[in-house]
Design an enzyme around this catalytic site. Structure first.
Site, PDB file in Angstrom:
ATOM      1  N   LYS A  97       5.056   1.045  10.510  1.00 16.70           N
ATOM      2  CA  LYS A  97       5.045   1.860   9.822  1.00 16.70           C
ATOM      3  C   LYS A  97       4.348   3.174  10.420  1.00 16.70           C
ATOM      4  O   LYS A  97       5.093   4.275  10.478  1.00 16.70           O
ATOM      5  CB  LYS A  97       4.099   1.448   8.502  1.00 16.70           C
TER       6      LYS A  97
ATOM      7  N   ARG B 179       5.933 -12.537   9.509  1.00 16.60           N
ATOM      8  CA  ARG B 179       6.965 -10.921   8.691  1.00 16.60           C
ATOM      9  C   ARG B 179       8.508 -11.119   9.585  1.00 16.60           C
ATOM     10  O   ARG B 179       8.227 -11.498  10.332  1.00 16.60           O
ATOM     11  CB  ARG B 179       6.336  -9.721   9.267  1.00 16.60           C
TER      12      ARG B 179
ATOM     13  N   GLU C 293       0.941  -1.046  -0.449  1.00 17.86           N
ATOM     14  CA  GLU C 293       0.152   0.106  -0.265  1.00 17.86           C
ATOM     15  C   GLU C 293       0.707   1.423  -0.068  1.00 17.86           C
ATOM     16  O   GLU C 293       1.856   1.554   0.939  1.00 17.86           O
ATOM     17  CB  GLU C 293      -1.233  -0.372   1.055  1.00 17.86           C
TER      18      GLU C 293
END
Length: 557
Positions: free
Chosen positions: A267, A257, A32
């Site tokens: 983030k 992850r 994204e």
RNA sequence: UACCCGGUGGUGUAAUGGUAACACAAGGGUUUUUGGUACCCUCGUUCCUGGUUCGAGUCCAGGCCGGGUAGCCA
């Protein structure tokens, strides 16, 4: 591909190929565009592009841009730059989920007509309240049984902009009693009067991730849709949409992850560090972003090799930062030219060396690679050495320069310390006097005597001034998010993560070093030329120190 | 408390019913004109309990522990 040991994802792919579920492999990397890529994304990039390469397949780059309120072109540009820098190529397969808005909308109308989706007027709070809890099933919305005609009318008016944000949603009619929350009539479309970075104001309703992802995969002919573990619970819904629509079905596979010690990957928090000025920007060399690593001096090869070494599995794991640094040093050791630089200068006067004369000595550029050749380094009566390389009272185990001791100057001469000159007022050492043995030019004594230590140096007469930025971990503890109740992760910030040394001296061969050039400063570490560097004003970043077994000895004491 | 996913040295990844392997870290040593590099050595009876089997890290059952999930984020 049928090598001995493959990860579980490739095992699944092998099985799918063997069973004939797919006859080719096509993956995608779907970020994204709401932030900069970090080292965790590198793992995903290496996986997706790496699998495509291994199976002679393809990998697309697709921007998952379904939420215009968080996305910006600045981010899409940086993402493309970073993927390319890592060494991967999506060729002509650059896509955006927003490319599919029309198709997605058409499918939604189809579902409405088929009674598989409905317009719901519940507020966000009401939806949450109807959703039920972990242990109790949800309740049907009172709008769930509207007629197809009414739903279609309302949905079209949603699209036409007749309703304010949040007033209605289009929801899939699945099962409010499902133990999986994602199946409790998930939202397909929400009203968002926002300008999209690509579609502008064409839309005021936007599809959700869940309604978009599988269909995007389908449209691109993706075979294996690889994502992180938190989407595991979404897979039933992913499958439900493509089955309901009767379209090509990609297989979603989830992996854990990347987590790294001393590193924060969230983030949201990285954005916070940038916004609050804790770091200088997304590409601050202390950031775990790809652009941060790039500016720090990391090589794409080192990062790719690291990703290959950490493997891929479904267990939550934390990789030791030391492994990344090992991969870095391993790569830089082979390719970085050696050069001499003094970070904390101490003046040495060679009292028996003729004043004003300069000798050009031969130095090897890289002992690991003879092809990198030799260079000349000037030697003179006054030189700089590292403050750490001299001790008036040497502790046990210190075999660098000290009064009466002889050491080798790298590529130059053996020198012996004869005298220490101090400031009478402060007692601070001003300079150190030595004598050199002219017979040892190049560093070897004809009589075969050995010295325990070789130290680096720079000619005082010919040295260049430079600023060197020494970077350390941004956080002081292996798990920065582990904080006492009520405390913030910022208590774990390392106050000494950046140390600027403005008055370093480097050898003159560095005069025309270019931005991003990577070098080894002998005995100190790997450094690169920062983008702030200018011809008259050199600036270097320390990428990573050399391994230092003496530092360990010192630390133990 | 419901559902989903996991559990092999300090860390990560292998072993696909047959001697637990590799890498990093740590510690020790050899070589060395970088206290670098290279090389050598040391470092786990696989979460627990039962079961199946000639044989189980692997298969089965139960437990324990860890993670994820209740956005109109992705």
């Amino acid at each position: 591909m049928s090598s001995e040991s493959v990860d579980f994802i490739r095992e699944h792919i092998n099985a799918d190929l063997a069973k004939g579920r797919y006859d080719r492999v096509h993956t995608r990397f779907p970020p994204e565009p709401n932030g900069y890529l970090h080292i965790g994304h590198a793992k995903s990039i290496c996986l997706n592009f790496g699998i495509a390469r291994d199976y002679n397949g393809l990998c697309n780059l697709r921007f998952d841009d379904t939420n215009p309120t968080k996305e910006e072109v600045e981010y899409v540009d940086s993402i493309m730059e970073d993927v390319r820098w890592l060494g991967f190529d999506w060729e002509d397969r650059l896509f955006y989920a927003s490319d599919y808005f029309d198709q997605l909308y058409a499918w939604a109308e189809k579902m409405v007509l088929a009674g598989q989706a409905y317009v719901c007027d519940l507020t966000a709070d009401e939806v949450r309240e109807h959703r039920g809890t972990l242990t109790s099933p949800g309740r049907n919305s009172r709008f769930r049984d509207r007629s197809a005609d009414e739903n279609l009318d309302l949905f079209r008016r949603m699209r036409a902009g007749e309703f304010p944000d949040g007033s209605r949603t289009l929801r899939a009619k699945v099962d409010m009693a499902s133990p999986n929350f994602n199946m409790r009539d998930p939202v397909m479309y929400r009203i968002l009067h926002a300008t999209h970075h690509r579609t502008g104001d064409k839309w005021c309703i936007y599809p959700t991730y869940d309604y978009t992802h599988g269909q995007s995969d389908s449209l691109e002919g993706i075979t294996h849709s690889i994502c992180t573990l938190e989407f595991e619970n979404h897979r039933p819904l992913y499958d439900w949409y493509v089955k309901t629509l009767g379209i090509h079905h990609s297989r979603q596979i989830e992996f854990a992850r990347l987590n790294l010690t001393y590193t924060m990957m969230s983030k949201r928090r990285l954005l916070e560090l940038v916004k609050e000025g804790v770091v200088e920007g997304w590409d601050d060399p202390r950031m775990p972003t790809i652009c941060g690593f790039r500016r720090r001096g990391y090589t794409p090869e080192a990062i790719r090799n690291f990703c290959a070494k950490i493997g891929v599995a479904k267990v939550d794991s934390v990789i030791d930062l030391a492994l990344l640094e090992h991969c870095l040093r391993d790569d830089l050791n082979r390719r970085a030219a050696r050069v001499m630089a003094v970070l904390n200068p101490l003046k040495i006067v060679i009292t028996n060396y003729p004043e004003g004369s300069v000798d050009e000595l031969e130095a090897v550029n890289n002992p690991e690679d003879p092809a990198m050749g030799m260079r000349k380094v000037p030697f003179s009566r006054e030189i700089w050495i590292e403050q750490d390389d001299f001790k008036e009272d040497p502790p046990k185990g210190f075999y660098r320069l000290s009064p009466g001791k002889e050491v080798r100057l790298r590529w130059a001469y053996l020198i012996t310390c004869t005298n220490v000159v101090k400031d009478p007022a402060t007692g601070a050492i001003v300079e150190v006097h030595c004598t050199y043995d002219p017979a040892t030019r190049g560093g070897n004594a004809p009589d075969g005597r050995k010295v325990k230590s070789t130290i680096h140096w720079v000619s005082a007469a010919r040295a260049l001034q430079a600023e060197v930025r020494i970077y350390d971990n941004l956080f002081t503890v292996p798990d920065p998010s582990d904080v006492p109740q009520g405390q913030d992760y910022k208590i774990n910030l390392n106050p000494k993560s950046l140390e600027v040394l403005p008055c370093c001296r480097v050898e003159p061969s560095l005069a025309d070093a270019k931005v991003q050039d990577r070098l080894q400063f002998e005995r100190l570490g790997y450094f690169c030329v920062d983008r702030d560097s200018k011809p008259g004003k050199l600036v270097f970043n320390r990428t990573v120190s050399l391994r230092d077994s003496y530092a360990k000895v010192e630390k133990k004491k």
